[in-house]
Design a protein around this motif. Structure first.
Motif, mmCIF file in Angstrom:
data_model
loop_
_atom_site.group_PDB
_atom_site.id
_atom_site.type_symbol
_atom_site.label_atom_id
_atom_site.label_comp_id
_atom_site.label_asym_id
_atom_site.label_seq_id
_atom_site.Cartn_x
_atom_site.Cartn_y
_atom_site.Cartn_z
ATOM 1 N N LEU A 258 0.838 -1.201 0.000
ATOM 2 C CA LEU A 258 0.000 0.000 0.000
ATOM 3 C C LEU A 258 0.876 1.255 0.000
ATOM 4 C CD1 LEU A 258 -2.770 -1.132 2.517
ATOM 5 C CD2 LEU A 258 -2.876 -1.063 0.012
ATOM 6 N N LYS A 259 1.954 1.179 0.779
ATOM 7 C CA LYS A 259 2.887 2.304 0.842
ATOM 8 C C LYS A 259 3.521 2.527 -0.539
ATOM 9 C CE LYS A 259 5.301 5.183 3.630
ATOM 10 N NZ LYS A 259 6.248 5.736 2.687
ATOM 11 N N ALA A 260 3.836 1.433 -1.236
ATOM 12 C CA ALA A 260 4.456 1.550 -2.567
ATOM 13 C C ALA A 260 3.524 2.282 -3.529
ATOM 14 C CB ALA A 260 4.803 0.163 -3.108
ATOM 15 N N ILE A 261 2.223 1.986 -3.430
ATOM 16 C CA ILE A 261 1.258 2.670 -4.307
ATOM 17 C C ILE A 261 1.177 4.153 -3.938
ATOM 18 C CG2 ILE A 261 -1.191 2.818 -4.946
ATOM 19 C CD1 ILE A 261 -1.304 -0.252 -4.715
ATOM 20 N N ALA A 262 1.091 4.431 -2.650
ATOM 21 C CA ALA A 262 1.016 5.826 -2.208
ATOM 22 C C ALA A 262 2.275 6.590 -2.645
ATOM 23 C CB ALA A 262 0.854 5.890 -0.687
ATOM 24 N N ASP A 263 3.437 5.977 -2.489
ATOM 25 C CA ASP A 263 4.689 6.645 -2.866
ATOM 26 C C ASP A 263 4.765 6.918 -4.364
ATOM 27 O OD1 ASP A 263 5.499 6.713 -0.270
ATOM 28 O OD2 ASP A 263 6.906 5.026 -0.411
ATOM 29 N N ALA A 264 4.283 5.969 -5.155
ATOM 30 C CA ALA A 264 4.319 6.158 -6.608
ATOM 31 C C ALA A 264 3.428 7.335 -7.011
ATOM 32 C CB ALA A 264 3.868 4.881 -7.312
ATOM 33 N N ILE A 265 2.238 7.419 -6.389
ATOM 34 C CA ILE A 265 1.344 8.542 -6.715
ATOM 35 C C ILE A 265 2.005 9.854 -6.280
ATOM 36 C CG2 ILE A 265 -0.931 9.579 -6.332
ATOM 37 C CD1 ILE A 265 -2.007 6.773 -5.718
ATOM 38 N N LYS A 266 2.618 9.806 -5.095
ATOM 39 C CA LYS A 266 3.275 10.997 -4.560
ATOM 40 C C LYS A 266 4.366 11.477 -5.520
ATOM 41 C CE LYS A 266 3.477 10.813 0.012
ATOM 42 N NZ LYS A 266 4.021 10.337 1.293
ATOM 43 N N SER A 267 5.166 10.557 -6.028
ATOM 44 C CA SER A 267 6.271 10.969 -6.897
ATOM 45 C C SER A 267 5.752 11.561 -8.209
ATOM 46 C CB SER A 267 7.253 9.821 -7.144
ATOM 47 O OG SER A 267 6.792 9.004 -8.177
ATOM 48 N N ILE A 268 4.609 11.061 -8.673
ATOM 49 C CA ILE A 268 4.025 11.638 -9.890
ATOM 50 C C ILE A 268 3.518 13.051 -9.622
ATOM 51 C CG2 ILE A 268 2.031 11.487 -11.425
ATOM 52 C CD1 ILE A 268 2.674 8.745 -11.953
ATOM 53 N N LEU A 269 2.883 13.221 -8.458
ATOM 54 C CA LEU A 269 2.382 14.561 -8.112
ATOM 55 C C LEU A 269 3.543 15.543 -7.959
ATOM 56 C CD1 LEU A 269 -0.463 13.671 -5.575
ATOM 57 C CD2 LEU A 269 -0.727 14.648 -7.870
ATOM 58 N N GLU A 270 4.668 15.043 -7.428
ATOM 59 C CA GLU A 270 5.824 15.922 -7.234
ATOM 60 C C GLU A 270 6.463 16.340 -8.554
ATOM 61 O OE1 GLU A 270 6.943 14.193 -2.812
ATOM 62 O OE2 GLU A 270 8.167 13.603 -4.521
ATOM 63 N N ASP A 271 6.417 15.432 -9.541
ATOM 64 C CA ASP A 271 7.086 15.713 -10.812
ATOM 65 C C ASP A 271 6.202 16.388 -11.856
ATOM 66 O OD1 ASP A 271 9.257 14.569 -9.714
ATOM 67 O OD2 ASP A 271 9.074 12.635 -10.730
ATOM 68 N N ALA A 272 4.888 16.346 -11.644
ATOM 69 C CA ALA A 272 3.975 16.843 -12.677
ATOM 70 C C ALA A 272 4.006 18.375 -12.725
ATOM 71 C CB ALA A 272 2.563 16.348 -12.405
ATOM 72 N N PRO A 273 3.724 18.933 -13.911
ATOM 73 C CA PRO A 273 3.651 20.391 -14.035
ATOM 74 C C PRO A 273 2.642 20.975 -13.041
ATOM 75 C CG PRO A 273 3.483 19.331 -16.181
ATOM 76 C CD PRO A 273 3.464 18.238 -15.158
ATOM 77 N N PRO A 274 2.963 22.120 -12.440
ATOM 78 C CA PRO A 274 2.127 22.704 -11.385
ATOM 79 C C PRO A 274 0.670 22.930 -11.772
ATOM 80 C CG PRO A 274 4.092 24.062 -11.823
ATOM 81 C CD PRO A 274 4.178 22.894 -12.714
ATOM 82 N N GLU A 275 0.410 23.277 -13.023
ATOM 83 C CA GLU A 275 -0.982 23.519 -13.434
ATOM 84 C C GLU A 275 -1.802 22.244 -13.287
ATOM 85 O OE1 GLU A 275 -2.655 26.243 -14.185
ATOM 86 O OE2 GLU A 275 -0.795 27.239 -13.570
ATOM 87 N N LEU A 276 -1.204 21.117 -13.686
ATOM 88 C CA LEU A 276 -1.900 19.840 -13.603
ATOM 89 C C LEU A 276 -2.164 19.479 -12.145
ATOM 90 C CD1 LEU A 276 -0.077 17.588 -16.250
ATOM 91 C CD2 LEU A 276 -2.037 19.084 -16.550
ATOM 92 N N VAL A 277 -1.137 19.696 -11.302
ATOM 93 C CA VAL A 277 -1.279 19.374 -9.886
ATOM 94 C C VAL A 277 -2.397 20.206 -9.259
ATOM 95 C CG1 VAL A 277 -0.112 19.319 -7.662
ATOM 96 C CG2 VAL A 277 1.120 18.653 -9.718
ATOM 97 N N GLY A 278 -2.462 21.471 -9.671
ATOM 98 C CA GLY A 278 -3.525 22.349 -9.174
ATOM 99 C C GLY A 278 -4.905 21.784 -9.488
ATOM 100 N N ASP A 279 -5.068 21.328 -10.729
ATOM 101 C CA ASP A 279 -6.351 20.729 -11.132
ATOM 102 C C ASP A 279 -6.670 19.507 -10.276
ATOM 103 O OD1 ASP A 279 -6.555 22.575 -13.134
ATOM 104 O OD2 ASP A 279 -5.980 21.217 -14.766
ATOM 105 N N ILE A 280 -5.643 18.678 -10.057
ATOM 106 C CA ILE A 280 -5.879 17.433 -9.316
ATOM 107 C C ILE A 280 -6.233 17.727 -7.861
ATOM 108 C CG2 ILE A 280 -4.788 15.291 -8.501
ATOM 109 C CD1 ILE A 280 -3.141 15.486 -11.213
ATOM 110 N N LEU A 281 -5.551 18.708 -7.279
ATOM 111 C CA LEU A 281 -5.876 19.085 -5.900
ATOM 112 C C LEU A 281 -7.328 19.505 -5.805
ATOM 113 C CD1 LEU A 281 -2.767 21.093 -4.645
ATOM 114 C CD2 LEU A 281 -3.609 18.871 -3.864
ATOM 115 N N GLU A 282 -7.787 20.197 -6.850
ATOM 116 C CA GLU A 282 -9.156 20.686 -6.829
ATOM 117 C C GLU A 282 -10.152 19.562 -7.069
ATOM 118 O OE1 GLU A 282 -9.556 24.368 -9.058
ATOM 119 O OE2 GLU A 282 -11.584 23.688 -9.581
ATOM 120 N N ARG A 283 -9.827 18.666 -8.007
ATOM 121 C CA ARG A 283 -10.793 17.644 -8.415
ATOM 122 C C ARG A 283 -10.653 16.324 -7.665
ATOM 123 N NH1 ARG A 283 -13.620 18.446 -12.610
ATOM 124 N NH2 ARG A 283 -13.717 16.196 -12.912
ATOM 125 N N GLY A 284 -9.507 16.102 -7.052
ATOM 126 C CA GLY A 284 -9.303 14.855 -6.317
ATOM 127 C C GLY A 284 -8.766 13.736 -7.203
#
Ligand code: ADP
Ligand code: MG
Length: 348
Positions: A258-284
């Motif tokens: 479970l931690k491996a899945i959470a970490d993988a999502i985290k690393s994608i959020l960290e590397d993604a362009p800020p505009e995309l991350v903003g959308d995801i924070l808003e939409r979930g």
């Protein structure tokens, strides 16, 4: 021409590592069975496919082999994959002389090579379809969930299937970022079986492991005092033995994955362009695939990632329902489908 519309029926195929689903245009989901085939290895004869083959799991005599022809979403046994598709096609009620003229929308993982994509296409064509539209899984999931994928806003879909977890950010009808990891439903089962073996020196079969995961497992502590009696073979004595397994134990067994899945999502959020991350924070974040049914997984990821996380409706069928929506209205999705002829993603 109504007549030809009926003869040349389009279908959607979710060729999953764990489950095989077919949606028939105008009808809905008509096949939903394990991607499994049983063969007699003396005669090479096919004994059973799907649900029937699943009943034989861990109960086969030496001359029967059960084959899962897909590994991590990729065809590993072409011939057996073809046999499974052919078998399910033959079960579609409108089978007739014209069955070769079906158009099939088939979901595929985003990270397939050209050769692997071609092999999916060939398997479906040789089983009887005349035209194949390949649709990337996260796009099919998103359409099945009715997310506004054609809009210039990013959505994150995490599909936890049998063999792989695919994390994708999609926007304007395409996958912008996509990452696949081999930690998913089957890995959860391996974790549980290994835990039971080391904790109780007990060997348990696949159906028992699956039942433990579904009935007793969870990603976060749950109130119920969930437990289950399981039977297996004692490693030391070779004799049958029964033990009681509790929710907290399954949770411990699954922790690393479970931690491996959470970490993988985290690393994608960290590397993604800020505009995309903003959308995801808003939409979930949207969870799909059978693995997302693990109790409390949404809550666990939400806590780990600090982003609202929800499981889509009926996560086991959302890919094939998405394919269904596409074939019911192909013209509307033309651009999305043509976008996908060439893979154009950024693989992290
Ligand atoms: P695939 O697309 O790879 O065929 P699916 O989306 O059909 O995979 O999901 C299959 C996985 O979901 C299996 O590993 C199965 O054990 C798991 N699964 C199904 N139902 C549940 C549940 N209620 N709780 C946890 N896992 C589940
Ligand atoms: Mg799937």
């Amino acid at each position: 021409m109504k007549l030809f519309e009926n003869l040349y029926k389009s279908i959607g195929i979710d060729l999953g590592t764990a489950n095989f689903l077919i949606y028939v245009k105008g009808k809905g989901i008509v096949i939903n069975e394990p991607t499994l085939i049983a063969i007699n290895n003396r005669t090479n004869q096919i004994l059973a496919v799907g649900d029937e083959a699943n009943k034989m799991l861990d109960r086969t005599p030496a001359h029967v082999t059960l084959i899962k022809p897909l590994i991590n979403g990729v065809i590993s046994d072409f011939e057996m994959t073809q046999e499974i598709i052919r078998y399910f096609f033959s079960r579609l009620s409108e089978r007739n002389l014209f069955s070769r003229y079906r158009t099939a929308a088939v979901s595929i993982p985003t990270n397939l090579t050209e050769v692997e994509r071609k092999s999916v296409e060939d398997a479906v064509v040789s089983a009887g379809a005349s035209k194949v539209l390949l649709v990337e899984e996260p796009i099919a999931s998103a359409i099945g969930t009715r997310l506004p994928i054609e809009e210039p806003t990013a959505n994150m879909i995490v599909n936890i299937g049998g063999g792989t977890t695919e994390i994708s950010i999609i926007s304007i009808g395409g996958a912008v970022v996509s990452k696949s990891l081999k930690t998913a439903g089957q890995k959860f089962n391996e974790d549980i079986a290994r835990f039971i073996r080391s904790e109780y020196k007990l060997l348990i079969g696949e159906p028992t492991t699956e039942a433990l995961k579904i009935n007793v497992g969870s990603a976060v502590p749950i109130d119920d005092k969930l437990e289950m009696a399981v039977r297996g073979r004692d490693v030391a004595t070779g004799l049958p033995k029964e033990v009681i397994v509790r929710n907290a134990q399954i949770r411990t067994a699954l922790q690393k994955s479970l931690k491996a899945i959470a970490d993988a999502i985290k690393s994608i959020l960290e590397d993604a362009p800020p505009e995309l991350v903003g959308d995801i924070l808003e939409r979930g974040i949207y969870l799909s695939g059978g693995g997302s049914l693990l109790r409390g997984l949404d809550e666990y990821l939400e806590r780990e990632l600090q982003v609202e996380t929800r499981v889509v409706d009926d996560p086991l069928t959302c890919v094939v329902r998405g394919l269904g929506i596409i074939i019911e209205d192909t013209s509307r999705y033309e651009t999305i489908l043509s976008n996908q002829e060439k893979p154009k993603l950024v693989n992290l």
